[in-house]
Write a protein that holds these residues in place. Structure first.
Motif, PDB file in Angstrom:
ATOM      1  N   VAL A 126       4.337  -3.275   4.918  1.00 27.84           N
ATOM      2  CA  VAL A 126       3.965  -4.352   3.996  1.00 27.84           C
ATOM      3  C   VAL A 126       2.693  -5.033   4.476  1.00 27.84           C
ATOM      4  O   VAL A 126       1.763  -5.280   3.696  1.00 27.84           O
ATOM      5  CB  VAL A 126       5.115  -5.369   3.870  1.00 27.84           C
ATOM      6  N   ASN A 127       2.637  -5.338   5.757  1.00 28.76           N
ATOM      7  CA  ASN A 127       1.480  -6.038   6.302  1.00 28.76           C
ATOM      8  C   ASN A 127       0.212  -5.195   6.156  1.00 28.76           C
ATOM      9  O   ASN A 127      -0.864  -5.706   5.809  1.00 28.76           O
ATOM     10  CB  ASN A 127       1.720  -6.380   7.773  1.00 28.76           C
ATOM     11  N   ALA A 128       0.322  -3.890   6.401  1.00 28.14           N
ATOM     12  CA  ALA A 128      -0.835  -3.011   6.260  1.00 28.14           C
ATOM     13  C   ALA A 128      -1.335  -2.990   4.820  1.00 28.14           C
ATOM     14  O   ALA A 128      -2.539  -2.993   4.559  1.00 28.14           O
ATOM     15  CB  ALA A 128      -0.479  -1.601   6.719  1.00 28.14           C
ATOM     16  N   ARG A 129      -0.406  -2.998   3.881  1.00 28.50           N
ATOM     17  CA  ARG A 129      -0.792  -2.968   2.467  1.00 28.50           C
ATOM     18  C   ARG A 129      -1.383  -4.302   2.019  1.00 28.50           C
ATOM     19  O   ARG A 129      -2.188  -4.345   1.091  1.00 28.50           O
ATOM     20  CB  ARG A 129       0.424  -2.608   1.617  1.00 28.50           C
ATOM     21  N   LEU A 130      -0.979  -5.368   2.664  1.00 23.74           N
ATOM     22  CA  LEU A 130      -1.554  -6.667   2.332  1.00 23.74           C
ATOM     23  C   LEU A 130      -2.949  -6.847   2.912  1.00 23.74           C
ATOM     24  O   LEU A 130      -3.693  -7.725   2.483  1.00 23.74           O
ATOM     25  CB  LEU A 130      -0.634  -7.787   2.838  1.00 23.74           C
TER      26      LEU A 130
ATOM     27  N   ALA B 180      -9.676  -7.130   4.952  1.00 20.44           N
ATOM     28  CA  ALA B 180      -9.486  -8.386   4.216  1.00 20.44           C
ATOM     29  C   ALA B 180      -8.106  -8.407   3.560  1.00 20.44           C
ATOM     30  O   ALA B 180      -7.581  -7.380   3.146  1.00 20.44           O
ATOM     31  CB  ALA B 180     -10.581  -8.542   3.160  1.00 20.44           C
ATOM     32  N   CYS B 181      -7.543  -9.591   3.483  1.00 22.00           N
ATOM     33  CA  CYS B 181      -6.130  -9.755   3.120  1.00 22.00           C
ATOM     34  C   CYS B 181      -5.958 -10.233   1.688  1.00 22.00           C
ATOM     35  O   CYS B 181      -6.721 -11.052   1.183  1.00 22.00           O
ATOM     36  CB  CYS B 181      -5.505 -10.759   4.088  1.00 22.00           C
ATOM     37  N   LYS B 182      -4.917  -9.724   1.035  1.00 25.80           N
ATOM     38  CA  LYS B 182      -4.571 -10.175  -0.312  1.00 25.80           C
ATOM     39  C   LYS B 182      -3.964 -11.581  -0.298  1.00 25.80           C
ATOM     40  O   LYS B 182      -4.013 -12.287  -1.310  1.00 25.80           O
ATOM     41  CB  LYS B 182      -3.556  -9.225  -0.941  1.00 25.80           C
TER      42      LYS B 182
END
Length: 231
Positions: free
Chosen positions: A95-99, A106-108
């Motif tokens: 989940v963290n990698a996809r965010l 850069a983060c969602k």
């Protein structure tokens, strides 16, 4: 919930949740609720926490004659261990990698306006615990009751288990189940003992938005995890 009843009433939540959960016949339940992080020194505002253990603290043990403070259950005051396979919590890394999938990492996730965490992440572990204070309807009493809840949790929890979320509903969802696997997901809105400084409608909205993003990625990760692996 019944109209005219305080929306923070633990008992009123408990009146409707078991029937709602049973009607869905779910293979896995995910309780999602904004929460306080039990660390007054380091802000986690805007982050998301994933876990599977629960601890319920009675925030008003002397007020059970009041219908709004009358949720009583044998599991209150006891550590309730996770019933989800430990491997599931490694999905927090996915989940963290996809965010953090944009160019340059850069983060969602969106920084909340008040005291945002220096790094916005989703983190999870099989030792993470949601500490819930029930029978609390006065927001002004959270600071005192949260401190009591953490002290009670520390006395009851097995070694190595940590409090990572403090709010009022995860534990009620837990005791409303009939043994289905259950996770909690907590978007963090505020620091311990800083409710009045941190929490606003915008703070809640942004943190809940981050929780929704993390939940969506978790559902995708769970679908890929599926197959023959145990939940």
């Amino acid at each position: 919930m019944a109209t005219g009843v305080n929306t923070s009433s633990s008992l009123e939540k408990y009146k409707v949740l078991p029937q709602a959960i049973a009607a869905d016949a779910a293979d896995l339940i995910i309780s999602v609720s904004t929460a306080n992080y039990p660390d007054p020194a380091v802000t986690h505002n805007g982050t998301v926490v994933l876990g599977g253990n629960f601890f319920i603290h009675d925030g008003n043990p002397d007020s059970h004659t009041d219908p709004e403070h009358n949720l009583i259950d044998d599991r209150v005051g006891t550590f309730i261990a996770s019933n989800v396979a430990p491997a599931v919590f490694s999905l927090a890394e996915t989940v963290n990698a996809r965010l953090h999938c944009y160019p340059g990492g850069a983060c969602k996730l969106v920084p909340p306006p008040n005291f945002p965490a220096p790094q916005l992440v989703c983190e999870g572990a099989s030792t993470f615990t949601a500490v819930g204070s029930v029978n609390v309807t006065d927001y002004g009493s959270y600071d005192t009751i949260d401190a009591q809840a953490l002290k009670e949790f520390a006395a009851a929890a097995p070694e190595g288990y940590t409090a990572n979320s403090i709010e009022t509903t995860h534990g009620v969802v837990k005791i409303s189940t009939s043994g289905e696997p259950i996770l909690f997901l907590s978007p963090i809105t505020d620091r311990l003992n800083h409710f009045n400084e941190d929490v606003t409608d915008t703070q809640n909205y942004v943190s809940a938005f981050n929780g929704g993003l993390a939940l969506g990625e978790l559902l995708c990760a769970l679908a890929e995890y599926g197959g023959e692996r145990q939940i």
